[in-house]
Design a protein around this motif. Structure first.
Motif, short mmCIF file in Angstrom:
data_model
loop_
_atom_site.label_atom_id
_atom_site.label_comp_id
_atom_site.label_asym_id
_atom_site.label_seq_id
_atom_site.Cartn_x
_atom_site.Cartn_y
_atom_site.Cartn_z
N THR A 147 0.60 -1.07 0.01
CA THR A 147 -0.38 -0.15 0.09
C THR A 147 1.31 1.18 0.20
O THR A 147 1.95 0.95 0.25
N LEU A 149 0.08 3.58 1.99
CA LEU A 149 0.24 4.20 3.57
C LEU A 149 0.97 5.02 3.57
O LEU A 149 2.20 4.48 3.91
N LYS A 285 -8.24 11.23 9.80
CA LYS A 285 -9.74 11.34 8.61
C LYS A 285 -8.83 9.81 8.23
O LYS A 285 -9.60 9.17 7.03
N THR A 286 -7.47 9.28 8.23
CA THR A 286 -7.21 8.14 8.28
C THR A 286 -7.62 7.12 9.69
O THR A 286 -6.82 7.34 10.39
N GLU A 307 -16.31 5.66 4.46
CA GLU A 307 -15.49 5.65 3.69
C GLU A 307 -15.96 6.82 3.15
O GLU A 307 -16.34 7.80 1.96
N TYR A 311 -14.12 9.06 5.70
CA TYR A 311 -12.15 8.84 6.14
C TYR A 311 -11.98 7.57 4.84
O TYR A 311 -12.30 7.35 3.87
N LYS A 312 -10.81 7.72 5.48
CA LYS A 312 -9.87 6.81 4.82
C LYS A 312 -9.70 5.78 5.42
O LYS A 312 -9.39 5.36 6.54
N TYR A 314 -8.42 2.03 5.91
CA TYR A 314 -7.43 0.62 5.42
C TYR A 314 -7.18 -0.57 6.57
O TYR A 314 -7.22 -0.81 7.37
#
Length: 350
Positions: A147, A149, A285-286, A307, A311-312, A314
């Motif tokens: 990813t 991230l 926000k993640t 999402e 929001y993000k 993972y």
């Protein structure tokens, strides 16, 4: 950004590890904290070249859970084969490895010793630095695999032994801001699964059964705590036991699917509520999921639905949710709570 100078154990040569090292870092890592013997080779903390896992689930099914002494013997039998397959799959020779890493803890002491000693032996044999890794930090780092991230973010670590909300400020700084005061979420899943007669591994089987039940069939309690980010699951476990005992007296057929679905709805909603509150309060926000229970279908569904609200989210690929060595390699590269002495010893608890 993370960068640290390590030393080779024989010739004492300096080796830079981290994002600012100026060259590709190829980390060979070993994981043996519980009931998986694993080895992996990962480039720059993200690109998985090989990831070999020998699971002991079939061995422990007859016991209804992991038996520490049995697990340690299984690790001893599997460790050399797993290491060899990791090299073969990656088609990389040991002289190309930047550093060797292994889990130091927390976990089962006998199991940890097998992987740690193997990692130390490889480090000395090939004169490469050794990096000890905290298993919990590594679960968070599983989200870096394949990813893009980057910190900062809020992580929810949910596993058989831990339930934590973590503020990840940078690759090297992870602060626990909430955790369980009693049972871990994975423990609660396994205990409730056992109460309704599901086989080991309980959490996985309860999740499957819950998908066929009514999540609103039974109202289960939520613990009231002074801390807004902490968790308690012992009361939920007791309430589930009392519900099952009551239903057994009232009917011949226990509504197992409805019990499982109601339990899962309670747990997943609570995890979502507290983690979202933590993220909102620190303006993050993640949000990332980590740990074995991050593979749970309902928990993933509820979190990824965020999402739609900006929001993000993972979560690791399923194969990186449970214990694996790729996450250990990633944690070693990003220097997330790492230890670099060959004198370090394993630890069972935080």
């Amino acid at each position: 950004m993370p960068l640290k100078e390590f030393r080779t154990p024989v010739t004492n040569k300096p080796v830079l590890v981290g994002t600012q090292s100026g060259k590709d870092n190829i980390i060979f890592a070993i994981e043996s904290s519980c009931d998986e013997t694993a080895a992996a080779i990962v480039t720059n903390g993200r690109e998985v070249i090989s990831n070999i896992v020998a699971s002991q689930i079939k061995t422990h099914i007859e016991f209804g859970g992991v038996v520490p002494e049995v697990a340690a013997r299984e690790h001893l039998e599997a460790i050399n084969l797993v290491i060899a397959r990791a090299f073969e799959t990656a088609d990389i020779k040991a002289d190309k490895i930047t550093a060797f890493a292994a889990t130091v803890g927390p976990g089962l002491v006998g199991s940890l010793l097998v992987g740690l000693n193997a990692g130390k032996a490889l480090s000395i044999a090939y004169d490469k630095p050794f990096i000890g890794v905290n298993h919990l930090n590594a679960h968070v780092c599983a989200n870096f695999l394949n990813t893009d991230l980057e910190p900062p973010f809020v992580a929810l670590l949910i596993s058989g032994g831990h339930t934590q909300i973590i503020e990840v400020k940078s690759y090297t700084e992870q602060n626990i801001i909430g955790e369980t005061i009693d049972d871990a979420i994975g423990e609660a899943y396994d205990k409730v699964a056992r109460l309704i007669g599901l086989p080991y591994p309980g959490g996985v089987n309860l999740d499957k059964l819950a998908q066929t039940g009514n999540p609103y069939a039974f109202k289960l309690p939520e613990a009231k705590l002074n801390s807004e980010y902490d968790f308690s699951f012992s009361g939920l476990k007791t309430a589930s036991l009392q519900l099952i005992q009551k239903l057994k007296k009232e009917s011949v057929d226990l509504p197992k699917a409805d019990i499982a679905a109601s339990f899962q709805e309670n747990v997943s909603s609570l995890l979502l509520k507290k983690t979202k509150k933590a993220a909102d309060n620190i303006n993050a926000k993640t949000i990332v999921l980590a740990g074995g229970v991050a593979a749970n279908s309902e928990i993933r569904k509820k979190f990824f639905a965020l999402e739609k609200s900006g929001y993000k989210i993972y979560a690791p690929e399923m194969k990186y949710c449970t214990d694996n060595a790729a996450m250990i390699a990633s944690s070693a590269y990003f220097l997330a709570n790492t230890m670099d002495s060959l004198e370090i010893e394993v630890f069972s608890r935080m």
